[in-house]
Each structure stands twice: as structure tokens, then as C-alpha cells.
Design a protein around this motif. Structure first.
Motif, PDB file in Angstrom:
ATOM      1  N   GLN A   1       0.839  -1.212   0.000  1.00  0.00           N
ATOM      2  CA  GLN A   1       0.000   0.000   0.000  1.00  0.00           C
ATOM      3  C   GLN A   1       0.870   1.257   0.000  1.00  0.00           C
ATOM      4  O   GLN A   1       0.553   2.230  -0.683  1.00  0.00           O
ATOM      5  CB  GLN A   1      -0.936  -0.011   1.203  1.00  0.00           C
ATOM      6  N   GLN A   2       1.965   1.228   0.741  1.00  0.00           N
ATOM      7  CA  GLN A   2       2.868   2.382   0.764  1.00  0.00           C
ATOM      8  C   GLN A   2       3.502   2.590  -0.605  1.00  0.00           C
ATOM      9  O   GLN A   2       3.612   3.725  -1.073  1.00  0.00           O
ATOM     10  CB  GLN A   2       3.942   2.199   1.831  1.00  0.00           C
ATOM     11  N   ARG A   3       3.940   1.498  -1.260  1.00  0.00           N
ATOM     12  CA  ARG A   3       4.513   1.628  -2.605  1.00  0.00           C
ATOM     13  C   ARG A   3       3.480   2.199  -3.560  1.00  0.00           C
ATOM     14  O   ARG A   3       3.769   3.100  -4.339  1.00  0.00           O
ATOM     15  CB  ARG A   3       5.022   0.275  -3.117  1.00  0.00           C
ATOM     16  N   HIS A   4       2.259   1.677  -3.489  1.00  0.00           N
ATOM     17  CA  HIS A   4       1.196   2.178  -4.355  1.00  0.00           C
ATOM     18  C   HIS A   4       0.981   3.677  -4.114  1.00  0.00           C
ATOM     19  O   HIS A   4       0.867   4.454  -5.067  1.00  0.00           O
ATOM     20  CB  HIS A   4      -0.103   1.418  -4.118  1.00  0.00           C
ATOM     21  N   ALA A   5       0.935   4.097  -2.869  1.00  0.00           N
ATOM     22  CA  ALA A   5       0.706   5.507  -2.550  1.00  0.00           C
ATOM     23  C   ALA A   5       1.838   6.384  -3.077  1.00  0.00           C
ATOM     24  O   ALA A   5       1.596   7.474  -3.608  1.00  0.00           O
ATOM     25  CB  ALA A   5       0.551   5.683  -1.039  1.00  0.00           C
ATOM     26  N   ARG A   6       3.094   5.920  -2.958  1.00  0.00           N
ATOM     27  CA  ARG A   6       4.230   6.700  -3.484  1.00  0.00           C
ATOM     28  C   ARG A   6       4.119   6.856  -4.993  1.00  0.00           C
ATOM     29  O   ARG A   6       4.323   7.943  -5.537  1.00  0.00           O
ATOM     30  CB  ARG A   6       5.553   6.039  -3.112  1.00  0.00           C
ATOM     31  N   ILE A   7       3.788   5.765  -5.676  1.00  0.00           N
ATOM     32  CA  ILE A   7       3.670   5.802  -7.142  1.00  0.00           C
ATOM     33  C   ILE A   7       2.508   6.715  -7.534  1.00  0.00           C
ATOM     34  O   ILE A   7       2.644   7.569  -8.415  1.00  0.00           O
ATOM     35  CB  ILE A   7       3.441   4.382  -7.711  1.00  0.00           C
ATOM     36  N   ALA A   8       1.367   6.562  -6.883  1.00  0.00           N
ATOM     37  CA  ALA A   8       0.192   7.371  -7.211  1.00  0.00           C
ATOM     38  C   ALA A   8       0.479   8.850  -6.997  1.00  0.00           C
ATOM     39  O   ALA A   8       0.118   9.686  -7.830  1.00  0.00           O
ATOM     40  CB  ALA A   8      -1.001   6.932  -6.366  1.00  0.00           C
ATOM     41  N   GLU A   9       1.162   9.179  -5.909  1.00  0.00           N
ATOM     42  CA  GLU A   9       1.474  10.587  -5.645  1.00  0.00           C
ATOM     43  C   GLU A   9       2.477  11.129  -6.659  1.00  0.00           C
ATOM     44  O   GLU A   9       2.330  12.230  -7.178  1.00  0.00           O
ATOM     45  CB  GLU A   9       2.037  10.740  -4.233  1.00  0.00           C
ATOM     46  N   HIS A  10       3.497  10.316  -6.941  1.00  0.00           N
ATOM     47  CA  HIS A  10       4.553  10.768  -7.851  1.00  0.00           C
ATOM     48  C   HIS A  10       4.028  11.032  -9.261  1.00  0.00           C
ATOM     49  O   HIS A  10       4.489  11.939  -9.943  1.00  0.00           O
ATOM     50  CB  HIS A  10       5.677   9.743  -7.896  1.00  0.00           C
ATOM     51  N   PHE A  11       3.049  10.247  -9.703  1.00  0.00           N
ATOM     52  CA  PHE A  11       2.548  10.373 -11.066  1.00  0.00           C
ATOM     53  C   PHE A  11       1.153  10.977 -11.139  1.00  0.00           C
ATOM     54  O   PHE A  11       0.506  10.919 -12.184  1.00  0.00           O
ATOM     55  CB  PHE A  11       2.590   9.014 -11.775  1.00  0.00           C
ATOM     56  N   ALA A  12       0.697  11.573 -10.058  1.00  0.00           N
ATOM     57  CA  ALA A  12      -0.613  12.237 -10.062  1.00  0.00           C
ATOM     58  C   ALA A  12      -0.592  13.377 -11.080  1.00  0.00           C
ATOM     59  O   ALA A  12       0.440  14.026 -11.285  1.00  0.00           O
ATOM     60  CB  ALA A  12      -0.926  12.783  -8.676  1.00  0.00           C
ATOM     61  N   PRO A  13      -1.715  13.647 -11.735  1.00  0.00           N
ATOM     62  CA  PRO A  13      -1.755  14.721 -12.736  1.00  0.00           C
ATOM     63  C   PRO A  13      -1.260  16.066 -12.188  1.00  0.00           C
ATOM     64  O   PRO A  13      -0.507  16.771 -12.864  1.00  0.00           O
ATOM     65  CB  PRO A  13      -3.228  14.782 -13.132  1.00  0.00           C
ATOM     66  N   ALA A  14      -1.636  16.417 -10.982  1.00  0.00           N
ATOM     67  CA  ALA A  14      -1.208  17.705 -10.417  1.00  0.00           C
ATOM     68  C   ALA A  14       0.304  17.741 -10.210  1.00  0.00           C
ATOM     69  O   ALA A  14       0.958  18.765 -10.464  1.00  0.00           O
ATOM     70  CB  ALA A  14      -1.927  17.971  -9.098  1.00  0.00           C
ATOM     71  N   THR A  15       0.882  16.621  -9.778  1.00  0.00           N
ATOM     72  CA  THR A  15       2.333  16.548  -9.572  1.00  0.00           C
ATOM     73  C   THR A  15       3.054  16.678 -10.907  1.00  0.00           C
ATOM     74  O   THR A  15       4.038  17.420 -11.033  1.00  0.00           O
ATOM     75  CB  THR A  15       2.705  15.215  -8.888  1.00  0.00           C
ATOM     76  N   THR A  16       2.572  15.974 -11.914  1.00  0.00           N
ATOM     77  CA  THR A  16       3.188  16.034 -13.235  1.00  0.00           C
ATOM     78  C   THR A  16       3.074  17.441 -13.825  1.00  0.00           C
ATOM     79  O   THR A  16       4.046  17.977 -14.367  1.00  0.00           O
ATOM     80  CB  THR A  16       2.531  14.999 -14.178  1.00  0.00           C
ATOM     81  N   ALA A  17       1.915  18.054 -13.696  1.00  0.00           N
ATOM     82  CA  ALA A  17       1.718  19.417 -14.208  1.00  0.00           C
ATOM     83  C   ALA A  17       2.668  20.381 -13.518  1.00  0.00           C
ATOM     84  O   ALA A  17       3.275  21.246 -14.172  1.00  0.00           O
ATOM     85  CB  ALA A  17       0.270  19.854 -14.000  1.00  0.00           C
ATOM     86  N   GLN A  18       2.846  20.231 -12.208  1.00  0.00           N
ATOM     87  CA  GLN A  18       3.751  21.138 -11.486  1.00  0.00           C
ATOM     88  C   GLN A  18       5.190  20.952 -11.950  1.00  0.00           C
ATOM     89  O   GLN A  18       5.929  21.925 -12.095  1.00  0.00           O
ATOM     90  CB  GLN A  18       3.649  20.914  -9.971  1.00  0.00           C
ATOM     91  N   ARG A  19       5.600  19.710 -12.206  1.00  0.00           N
ATOM     92  CA  ARG A  19       6.955  19.484 -12.719  1.00  0.00           C
ATOM     93  C   ARG A  19       7.161  20.186 -14.055  1.00  0.00           C
ATOM     94  O   ARG A  19       8.225  20.732 -14.326  1.00  0.00           O
ATOM     95  CB  ARG A  19       7.213  17.989 -12.874  1.00  0.00           C
ATOM     96  N   ILE A  20       6.147  20.150 -14.895  1.00  0.00           N
ATOM     97  CA  ILE A  20       6.239  20.835 -16.192  1.00  0.00           C
ATOM     98  C   ILE A  20       6.341  22.342 -15.989  1.00  0.00           C
ATOM     99  O   ILE A  20       7.172  23.006 -16.596  1.00  0.00           O
ATOM    100  CB  ILE A  20       5.044  20.459 -17.096  1.00  0.00           C
ATOM    101  N   LEU A  21       5.524  22.864 -15.100  1.00  0.00           N
ATOM    102  CA  LEU A  21       5.567  24.302 -14.834  1.00  0.00           C
ATOM    103  C   LEU A  21       6.896  24.722 -14.217  1.00  0.00           C
ATOM    104  O   LEU A  21       7.332  25.866 -14.419  1.00  0.00           O
ATOM    105  CB  LEU A  21       4.422  24.698 -13.885  1.00  0.00           C
ATOM    106  N   ASP A  22       7.542  23.844 -13.494  1.00  0.00           N
ATOM    107  CA  ASP A  22       8.817  24.158 -12.844  1.00  0.00           C
ATOM    108  C   ASP A  22      10.020  24.043 -13.772  1.00  0.00           C
ATOM    109  O   ASP A  22      11.135  24.409 -13.392  1.00  0.00           O
ATOM    110  CB  ASP A  22       9.038  23.233 -11.638  1.00  0.00           C
ATOM    111  N   LEU A  23       9.800  23.535 -14.990  1.00  0.00           N
ATOM    112  CA  LEU A  23      10.917  23.434 -15.942  1.00  0.00           C
ATOM    113  C   LEU A  23      11.453  24.822 -16.266  1.00  0.00           C
ATOM    114  O   LEU A  23      10.690  25.781 -16.391  1.00  0.00           O
ATOM    115  CB  LEU A  23      10.462  22.741 -17.227  1.00  0.00           C
ATOM    116  N   PRO A  24      12.780  24.927 -16.415  1.00  0.00           N
ATOM    117  CA  PRO A  24      13.323  26.233 -16.789  1.00  0.00           C
ATOM    118  C   PRO A  24      12.872  26.628 -18.187  1.00  0.00           C
ATOM    119  O   PRO A  24      12.631  25.762 -19.045  1.00  0.00           O
ATOM    120  CB  PRO A  24      14.834  26.021 -16.737  1.00  0.00           C
ATOM    121  N   PRO A  25      12.720  27.920 -18.429  1.00  0.00           N
ATOM    122  CA  PRO A  25      12.332  28.357 -19.793  1.00  0.00           C
ATOM    123  C   PRO A  25      13.384  27.905 -20.792  1.00  0.00           C
ATOM    124  O   PRO A  25      14.566  27.832 -20.478  1.00  0.00           O
ATOM    125  CB  PRO A  25      12.284  29.880 -19.688  1.00  0.00           C
TER     126      PRO A  25
END
Length: 113
Positions: free
Chosen positions: A86-110
């Protein structure tokens, strides 16, 4: 659903790739069920997962593969415990959640273009 059920019932997922795989969707799908992974070092999930989620081995080095399998066997109870999965599943789900992925894209340098 049948595949996910198979993965849920497995002890581990092994991906013995000898080629370069930037991102293994099959491995990620297995991880998303909480299944521990045994991955070739040529699979590029290392920056997303850690030793709680996967064991690594060097492809074409049988002893490295045997060591990863042995380690998984030694840690079998820990790795397969429902809380651990369950902990592994939660880490994976959090890491690849749409909001997390979107924030990583927004944090990319120009781009310098």
C-alpha cells in the motif's frame, strides 16, 4: 482488470531488459499495484523509484541478477506485506498524479530558444 489482478497476486515483477528503455510502462503498471520490482539498470525508472520500490541488476551479468532475486527473496515478507504494498502504491500514485506532473512541467526552466 485481469492483468491488474495477476499483478496483485504476484510476488515481484522482473524486467530483464538488455536494451535501453527510457521509461517502462509495464514496470510502472506493476509498481502501481504495489508490486516490488526487479529491474535491469537499463530501465530508466531509477529517478522516480527508490530501493523501497525496486531492486536493480546489471543486464548480462547473471550474478547481479541472482543477487537481486536473492535480496527479493530475503525481503519477501517485508516487500509483500499489505502495508508495504500500500505504501509503494501511494508513493507511485502521488509521484505520477496529474497535479504533480503538471507542477513538474511548470517548474521546468524556460527554453533558451
Amino acid at each position: 482488470e485481469a492483468l491488474r489482478q495477476e499483478l496483485r497476486e504476484a510476488d515481484a515483477y522482473v524486467a530483464p531488459s538488455i536494451g535501453q528503455e527510457a521509461f517502462s510502462l509495464a514496470s510502472l503498471e506493476a509498481a502501481s499495484t504495489g508490486l516490488p520490482l526487479i529491474l535491469s539498470s537499463r530501465i530508466g525508472l531509477g529517478e522516480f523509484l527508490d530501493e523501497r520500490d525496486m531492486l536493480r541488476f546489471e543486464p548480462e551479468e547473471p550474478e547481479s541478477f541472482r543477487a537481486a532475486l536473492a535480496s527479493c527473496g530475503q525481503r519477501r515478507e517485508e516487500l509483500s506485506a499489505p502495508a508495504s504494498r500500500q505504501q509503494r502504491h501511494a508513493r507511485i500514485a502521488e509521484h505520477f498524479a496529474p497535479a504533480t506532473t503538471a507542477q513538474r512541467i511548470l517548474d521546468l526552466p524556460p527554453s533558451a530558444a
